[in-house]
Design an enzyme around this catalytic site. Structure first.
Site, mmCIF file in Angstrom:
data_model
loop_
_atom_site.group_PDB
_atom_site.id
_atom_site.type_symbol
_atom_site.label_atom_id
_atom_site.label_comp_id
_atom_site.label_asym_id
_atom_site.label_seq_id
_atom_site.Cartn_x
_atom_site.Cartn_y
_atom_site.Cartn_z
ATOM 1 N N VAL A 1 0.848 -1.183 0.000
ATOM 2 C CA VAL A 1 0.000 0.000 0.000
ATOM 3 C C VAL A 1 0.887 1.238 0.000
ATOM 4 C CG1 VAL A 1 -1.731 1.268 1.291
ATOM 5 C CG2 VAL A 1 -1.771 -1.191 1.265
ATOM 6 N N CYS A 2 0.531 2.191 -0.842
ATOM 7 C CA CYS A 2 1.328 3.414 -0.918
ATOM 8 C C CYS A 2 0.468 4.583 -0.470
ATOM 9 C CB CYS A 2 1.810 3.624 -2.349
ATOM 10 S SG CYS A 2 2.675 5.151 -2.599
ATOM 11 N N ILE A 3 0.485 4.863 0.819
ATOM 12 C CA ILE A 3 -0.172 6.086 1.282
ATOM 13 C C ILE A 3 0.826 6.855 2.120
ATOM 14 C CG2 ILE A 3 -2.600 5.500 1.129
ATOM 15 C CD1 ILE A 3 -2.534 4.590 3.966
#
Lengths: 165, 699
Positions: free
Chosen positions: A88-90
């Site tokens: 996940v890329c947040i």
């Protein structure tokens, strides 16, 4: 007394079991190791991910909460902000020091104030509203931007897969 | 399963080889000779030996560690590969000594290394495991004892053999075991620290510090050992290629440890000197859970300048990484400490007061402008002349003063109280826009958060929690000639550009906001000049701008009132206009005076230029409207058109200080004439709107 990371994780686990946020279930994979969590995220309502249940794995560093955990979906999911391998890329999962994309201000990065619950809620809102400006999965971002119907179809497929249908 | 198969296969092969030899020779000694002479048989036996070693290793592992965790296994395999490559590299250096015994010793070393790594991982796990059984302690202690003992024995052996037989491959072993011994020591220290920590219910604050220092010392020892080893190896054999990688890693680890210690020390020092301990009242009031560790705070807590409270130890470990408040990300180290601020203030004071102390009534330039700079919490340079107060804490006082001075103006004015309030509000807003651009958005948003509240009330000395600290406005405005670049004149505005400023679309609002910013910049400049003038005036003994009561307040407010009836005030929410007004006449006049030209002292003839700025500064607010009437003086300085888009930096012509221009006399003549013209207009209220809203008449 055990380490502060462990204590904090235990406290968060307790908090999450006592007041579970809607659409999120999370907890350690086994009680022996609190640094490896499994989370189940329900696709937010009124989005193309509605109805899906997406399993993810959270790996906490030994110096949690000073460093952010890593989050990885263990199912197939097609989303602009999720790498094709499930990571996940947040921004809140990025440590303040490094800036992989070069666009985030440090204000939206990890800080000890964040918690598992906040991360998962951010992920839910990320599912609802992809941010195609900082795409982790370029294909997904392109589909999202140019072919919304196609994106929704793919999302429906992943929803069905996540339910084992 | 596969390992079972391999072990079985190897056992079967060995049995065949031995059986075959015994079958052929019938006796023990001849069969041994036969086996040692035959290469294939020896190969089989070596493999069998390796299998035995692996089996022993597995047994010991099961004894000391039980089941390995996934992470440990991964770690082990990764490190083993490096170790094997390095061992092969070492073989190349000592190819002359190559013998089965040599290989056996290296294999043993490899095994012991593996156990050291595992022990290290296991002890680290202590901190992360919820429950530590007595078995764990037993295993850890016995393992550390065994490993330490073996290391010392091997070092001893290597030492004596080197002494007796001269330098050989034993040098490498001795050195490797020494390094391993430091590892055991470090593990032991960690174990003891963790064990002590486990005993007490409360977190042990200083554990991290002890760990840091022991790591630093061990790192130092290792670095020294490596350097000595490389040095000896170069003298005796050749450059030890196989030691490069571990040496590099060790140096890196040492560097990191040193850095950590420095950062930690800095964090501790900062915390001890800069931030006060939280008082019990502060802890008991409200939420007293430390946001970092989610534990209750009872003692040992620190309060940051942003009023957030954390455990000292939690804060320290966070400050080692980042010097910001975990909650609001305030850059705590950049906070001007009260002491430093005071110092700076004193320096300013000296600078300002160097020529002569300004007269007391000129302390505050706002004195002279009742009802004009309503809530401006500006800290103007001349202010330093009389009051040496640190910026953040000086405001309330100053504002009270202002408030008092404002009273007659506001009360006497025809403007309704609500307008006065909004005016004050706008004052806050515009003050925030003059602060550095990085904070302007946040500050303005926080100032909108207190609508309708006069700034004196809302601006308690330490700002409301989330409000980023407003940097003291000195840096940009302090040097006397850093005049903000003046914007562009409006006379060249086309119909489209003017239309761009009307309406409620985003673009329109942006255009308006841009204009307002420009005006703001002008006002800032004007204020600066006033400051300069005051200094110069006091220096020269001429009369300052003690004009306060004479520019009649009613007039000022009536001009405001009239300006609010300018064309754009017919927009939806004109009643909620926030307005702030300023006289630019002062500026012009000041400049003249500063040049030594005495302005006619007749007060009635004093021109009054009003510039009423009003806007709700949040661009996306639905109720935005603006009535902007800009004095002609301002218009003159405003050059070039700003269409719908905000002006770019390069579009703005560079400000030239009029004083530096050769034809300054001309300039002043023009200005004077204009001022007089304007004062006439002002004297007859009916003309005001036409003059002040000249710009709007164009469309």
């Amino acid at each position: 007394m055990a380490g502060s990371a462990l204590k904090r994780l235990m406290a968060e686990y307790k908090q999450l079991t006592l007041n579970p946020p809607e659409g999120i279930i999370a907890g350690p994979v086994d009680e022996e190791n609190f640094f490896e969590w499994e989370a189940l995220i329900m696709g937010p309502q009124d989005t193309c991910f509605e109805g899906g249940v997406f399993p993810a794995r959270l790996t906490f560093p030994p110096d949690y909460p000073l460093s952010p955990p890593k989050m990885k979906f263990t199912c197939e999911i097609f989303h602009p902000n999720i790498y094709s391998d499930g990571r996940v890329c947040i921004s809140i999962l990025h440590a303040p020091g490094d800036d992989p994309m070069g666009y985030e201000t440090s204000a939206e990065r990890w800080s000890p104030v964040q918690s598992v619950e906040k991360i998962l809620l951010s992920v839910v809102s990320m599912l609802a509203e992809p941010n195609d400006e900082s795409a982790a999965n370029v294909d997904a971002a392109k589909t999202w931007r140019d072919d919304r119907n196609g994106f929704e179809e793919i999302a429906q497929v992943t929803v069905r897969k996540s339910l084992g249908l | 399963m596969r390992s079972f198969l391999l072990t079985g296969l190897s056992l079967a092969l060995t049995a065949t080889v031995i059986g075959n030899a015994y079958y052929q020779k019938k006796q023990f000694y001849p069969s041994v000779v036969y086996i040692t002479k035959s290469n294939p048989s020896m190969a089989v036996l070596y493999i069998q030996a390796l299998v035995f070693v692996v089996l022993t290793g597995k047994m010991l592992r099961a004894l000391f560690f039980g089941q390995l965790r996934d992470a440990e296994m991964e770690h082990l395999i990764e490190r083993s590969w490096y170790a094997v490559t390095e061992t092969c590299l070492a073989f190349t250096v000592f190819r002359d000594d190559f013998s089965p015994r040599f290989v056996a010793l290296f294999t043993l070393l490899l095994f012991l290394k593996c156990f050291h790594w595992l022990a290290e991982d296991r002890i680290d796990y202590m901190e992360r495991s919820p429950a530590i059984s007595w078995l764990f302690h037993l295993r850890a202690l016995s393992l550390m004892f065994v490993l330490g003992f073996l290391d010392i024995m091997f070092v001893r052996h290597a030492f004596y053999s080197t002494l007796l037989k001269g330098p050989s491959v034993q040098l490498v072993f001795g050195f490797e075991y020494e390094i391993l011994f430091t590892v055991v020591l470090m593990i032991f220290i960690k174990y003891v620290l963790h064990a002590i920590d486990l005993q007490s219910q409360n977190p042990w604050d200083n554990k991290a510090v002890y760990l840091l220092y022991s790591e630093l010392i061990m790192g130092l020892i290792r670095v020294v050992l490596y350097i000595a080893f490389v040095f000896i190896m170069i003298k005796v054999h050749t450059f030890p290629l196989f030691a490069i990688r571990p040496m590099y890693l060790t140096v890196r680890a040492f560097q990191k440890a040193a850095q950590d210690v420095i950062l930690s020390r800095r964090a501790i020092r900062n915390m001890n000197t800069l931030y006060p301990d939280a008082t019990p009242e502060e802890l008991s009031s409200g939420d007293n859970v430390c946001i970092i560790c989610r534990e209750e705070m009872t003692t040992n807590c620190k309060k940051l300048p942003c009023n957030h409270i954390f455990h000292t130890s939690c804060l320290r470990s966070w400050f080692q990484r980042q010097q910001t408040c975990p909650t609001c990300r305030l850059e705590v180290l950049r906070m001007p400490r009260p002491a430093a601020a005071q110092q700076a203030q004193q320096q300013q004071q000296q600078q300002q007061a160097q020529p002569a102390q300004p007269p007391a009534d000129n302390q505050n330039p706002f004195n002279n402008m009742p009802g004009m700079f309503g809530g401006f919490p500006f800290q103007w340079p001349p202010n330093a002349g009389g009051q040496a107060v640190p910026p953040p804490f000086g405001w309330p006082q100053q504002q009270q003063q202002q408030q008092q001075q404002q009273q007659p103006g506001a009360a006497g004015g025809a403007a309704p109280t609500s307008q006065a309030q909004t005016q004050a509000q706008a004052g806050t807003a515009s003050s925030s826009s003059t602060s550095t651009s990085s904070t302007s958005t946040t500050t303005s948003s926080s100032s909108t958060a207190t609508p309708g509240v006069p700034p004196f009330a809302s601006m308690a000395p330490p700002f409301p929690g989330s409000m980023p600290f407003m940097p003291p406005m000195m840096p940009p405005m302090f040097s006397p000639f850093s005049f903000p670049p003046p914007p562009v004149p409006m006379s060249g505005l086309s119909e489209e550009e003017l239309r761009a400023m009307e309406g409620v679309e985003r673009g329109n609002v942006e255009a308006r906001v841009q204009w307002l910013r420009d005006i703001q910049a002008l006002l800032d400049g004007a204020m600066l000049l006033i400051g300069q003038y005051n200094t110069v005036a006091s220096q020269m003994g001429t009369m300052g701008i003690s004009t306060a009561p004479t520019a009649p307040p009613p007039q000022a407010s009536s001009s405001q009132a009239s300006s609010s009836s300018s064309p754009s005030s017919s927009l939806p929410s004109s009643s909620s206009l926030s307005s702030s007004s300023a006289t630019l006449s002062q500026t012009a006049q000041l400049q003249d005076n500063a040049q030594g030209r005495a302005w006619p002292q007749g007060e009635g003839a004093r021109p009054k230029y009003t510039s009423t700025i009003s806007n709700t500064h949040t661009t996306d607010s639905p109720e935005r409207a603006r009535s902007s009437s800009i004095s002609q003086d301002a218009e003159k300085q405003v050059e070039g058109a700003v269409g719908g888009a905000p002006a770019k930096e390069e579009d703005i012509p560079k400000w030239e200080n009029p004083r530096e221009e050769g034809h300054e006399d001309e300039m002043h003549e023009v200005r004077k004439r204009r001022l007089q013209h304007f004062s006439q207009q002002n004297s007859s209220p009916g003309d005001e709107s036409s003059s002040s809203s000249g710009k709007h008449e164009q469309h």
